[in-house]
Design an enzyme around this catalytic site. Structure first.
Site, mmCIF file in Angstrom:
data_model
loop_
_atom_site.group_PDB
_atom_site.id
_atom_site.type_symbol
_atom_site.label_atom_id
_atom_site.label_comp_id
_atom_site.label_asym_id
_atom_site.label_seq_id
_atom_site.Cartn_x
_atom_site.Cartn_y
_atom_site.Cartn_z
ATOM 1 N NE ARG A 56 -2.534 1.115 3.532
ATOM 2 C CZ ARG A 56 -3.273 1.050 4.641
ATOM 3 N NH1 ARG A 56 -4.568 0.792 4.557
ATOM 4 N NH2 ARG A 56 -2.733 1.224 5.829
ATOM 5 C CE LYS A 77 -2.299 4.966 7.053
ATOM 6 N NZ LYS A 77 -3.674 5.305 7.451
ATOM 7 C CD GLU A 123 -11.636 6.107 3.845
ATOM 8 O OE1 GLU A 123 -11.192 6.567 4.896
ATOM 9 O OE2 GLU A 123 -10.918 5.531 3.014
#
Length: 340
Positions: free
Chosen positions: A82, A184, A220
């Site tokens: 990720r 992220k 989210e």
């Protein structure tokens, strides 16, 4: 082994300086060998792209002490993958997966005395990050990069155990369509601070973001992923290109299917169809699962299982995943990396 004078059972989710952190520099097209350092301050150029243009990303994972005293990491390969997805999105150099995992292992070994004991409810949180550094002024990728991993012992996210909390729908967007929602990166979190503060002032734990294009679908929950349990025992979670792919969520999907025998669906979750769920939760590394008691939408609080009691399926999911992380439940192949 060196002793640490900490009350493990009273730890919150706060920064505690540990003895060593790992640092590696990328320059002239390659990474150096990396090393452990004691200084928790970094010195970078005032022209660093991380400061001015947000060229940075980070990860979060934990080290767990098992009943028999082993220390283990949970799926660090997924964090490495990720981080590289985030790096590609921001034109930063990728970190070889072996280097990422080795850095995490080195940091845990060097700070082994900070790993909380089994049964304390606490863990050692690892924070890998990648930033653009070096002398720079224009909007372009940095000439140099720094990859670092530090750690801090943290307590359970829940004070007083697993308990449902309420959320409100935000009018703000967490990410733009085709933006950096799936990476992220710090900018996503900086933009969420104001909506979070508004939600807390109104008495909610945090806010829920809808899809930026139509504002009809749940994306989210604060800085976590959403899931719901349907009346016919399905584990459902939203699918969208602007959601951060949570390692905890994908692990829970496997747990639901392989350990609890549930059907799993990754699909659109419409805000006006909350009635299909009998339980709901938010999931992420820090808390594992935050049970959702209710969601306020258009002035009404939609309650799922209860605003005071955790649903039975949510509890089973939580207990199973935490059991895997602490070595009490057998893990799927490749999920656990032993540090000792």
């Amino acid at each position: 082994m060196k002793q640490v004078n900490l009350e493990w059972g009273k730890l919150g989710f706060n920064y505690i300086k540990t003895d060593f952190r790992y640092v590696s520099i990328w320059k002239d097209g390659e990474w150096d060998g990396g090393k452990l350092v004691e200084d928790n301050k970094i010195c970078i150029s005032e022209g660093s792209t991380a400061i001015h243009y947000g060229q940075q990303c980070f990860e979060g994972l934990k080290a767990y002490k098992t009943k028999d005293g082993k220390i283990q990491l949970f799926r660090p390969d997924q964090n490495a993958k990720r981080m590289n997805q985030s790096a590609r999105r921001l034109l930063m150099p990728e970190i070889p997966e072996e280097k990422f995992i080795d850095a995490c292992i080195q940091v845990v070994k060097a700070n082994e005395h900070f790993v909380p004991p089994y049964g304390s409810g606490a863990t050692l949180y690892l924070r890998p990050y990648l930033i653009g550094i070096g002398d720079n002024l224009g909007v372009k990728p940095a000439p140099e990069y720094m990859f670092s991993v530090f750690c801090s012992p943290v307590g359970p996210y829940f004070k007083g155990g697993l308990a449902p909390v309420n959320f409100m729908i935000s009018d703000y967007d967490r990410a733009a369509p085709h933006g950096t929602g799936a990476a992220k990166v710090g900018g996503n979190y900086a933009g969420s601070m104001l909506p979070h503060e508004i939600a807390v002032k109104r008495g909610f734990a945090d806010c829920i973001y809808l899809d930026p294009a139509t504002h009809t679908k749940i994306e989210e929950v604060g800085a976590a992923n959403f899931f719901g349990i349907t009346k016919d025992n399905k584990f459902v979670t939203p699918k969208s290109p602007s959601i951060l792919p949570s390692i905890t969520k994908y692990s829970l999907m496997d747990v639901a299917e392989k350990y609890l025998g549930m059907e799993v669906e990754e699909r659109d979750v419409y805000i006006d169809k909350l009635d299909e769920f009998i339980e709901a939760g938010a999931c992420g590394t820090a808390a594992v699962i935050t049970p959702i008691g209710g969601i306020e939408y258009k002035g009404k609080l939609h309650v799922f299982h209860s605003t005071t009691e955790v649903g039975p399926i949510t509890r089973k999911l939580y207990d199973t995943l935490v059991g895997i992380q602490f070595g009490d439940v057998e893990a799927p192949e490749g999920w656990i990396v032993e540090v000792n």
